[in-house]
Design a protein around this motif. Structure first.
Motif: not given
Lengths: 225, 225
Positions: A140-156, B64-75
């Motif tokens: 199980a994992m916890i994602c807090s809403v203060t971390e932003g909506e993009d976390k699943p895409l950045k840490y898939p 920009e360092g990320d595991v995956q994606g380029a969301i922050d770079a785009g911003r």
């Protein structure tokens, strides 16, 4: 002389899997269900455990993983929850995750006969903990809403590794520019199989659903057997 | 035959240090000051860069360092800030940090003649990024008030590695049970040398002080030379 190709990364993971399986057999034999709980630092793992464990119809214990210190273990022990602390700092600069052998080294300290459920609170990190099984029945994992909506895409990998994604700190939603539906859509995009539970460990809203999920693990295990 | 003792961990770090030094020399020759910016996932690194960089009296670029994606770079690119993306996912399961060689591999893409300041936005993680120098002049980290007051005690290496600790999201303080003085006391306990800047990347409160700190890096470098 013949040539040998050594694949270090795979060997390291193979060794981890071997030990994780041994852990799983020991937990299974003792009738203990095990959850590997992961998140970024400060997502609220300990606060959620403080809130949910005393109310469960199960005897729960906690294995606390931290680089250093025993702050969270102290918080849980104050609630009379059995806790064993594992510190990862003897590793190279402080390991950023628990592995199966670290959990195995804690087994002699765990009274498995006295608990039905073991929560393993991993080191706060959204990358490496997802790569190391430790002998758990569920992740199980916890994602807090203060971390932003993009976390699943950045840490898939982390989001894909888990059967349950807890979305925490929803009591703060009125004070954030945060699109809860977009986070849920992103979780669903990387892991459509995952159960999602939206809650606030601080206010208690939604925590009951997490308790029900934890209570159902033994039932799911029995159904699968 | 004499006996040789091989110390793998130190060798790996030695190689990193060698490459970090080569990076530093290249940056120095180009007159570019470099900041390695680290934090947990979702602490607000990109939001802070969006806020501070366009207002600086320096030409700034971002790696920009990320595991995956380029969301922050785009911003950031949307604000006409030069950005180069480094993805760490070809590493073992996705590397949880940038190392000197990853930064070196990005150098051909960076137009060092066009910038005075390079911000390296590391992978969101409070453990491993602190162990790898990448050729930077200064290291800064962000700790958000939603993460709890205990983070310096749980991740001391990261807090010790940095010259600057930014305390972010103070606009949320009225809605949290959070003791800002206790966080500042804990930062001071593990790193009394660190500069602390309290700000909100979202409201803009305190961001000017961060801009002044960034602007002063070339002056500090000149004074030290």
């Amino acid at each position: 002389m013949h040539r040998t190709r050594i694949r270090i990364a795979e060997d390291a993971l193979d060794a981890n899997t071997t030990i994780a399986n041994a852990n799983w057999v020991d937990f299974e034999r003792a009738g203990v269900q095990v959850v590997n709980l992961m998140s970024a630092p400060g997502s609220g793992k300990t606060t959620l455990l403080e809130r949910v464990l005393p109310a469960l119809p199960l005897r729960a214990g906690v294995l606390e993983g931290d680089v250093q210190g025993a702050i969270d273990a102290g918080r849980l022990a104050a609630l009379h929850i059995p806790v064993v602390q594992v510190n990862t700092d003897p590793g190279f600069g402080g390991e950023c995750h628990l592995d199966a052998n670290m959990v195995r080294s804690a087994l002699p300290e765990l009274d498995l006969g006295a608990i039905d459920l073991l929560m393993i609170e991993n080191v706060g990190n959204l990358v490496c903990p997802a790569e190391f099984r430790v002998g758990e029945d569920a992740r199980a994992m916890i994602c807090s809403v203060t971390e932003g909506e993009d976390k699943p895409l950045k840490y898939p990998l982390m989001f894909r590794a888990c059967e349950l994604v807890v979305i925490n700190k929803v009591d703060l939603l009125p004070h954030l520019e945060f699109d809860l539906e977009r986070l849920q859509y992103n979780v669903d995009a990387v892991n459509p199989e995952a159960t999602q539970i939206v809650l606030s460990a601080r206010s208690g809203e939604g925590v009951e659903a997490f308790g029900e999920w934890l209570t159902a693990i033994p039932e799911r295990a029995a159904a699968a057997a």
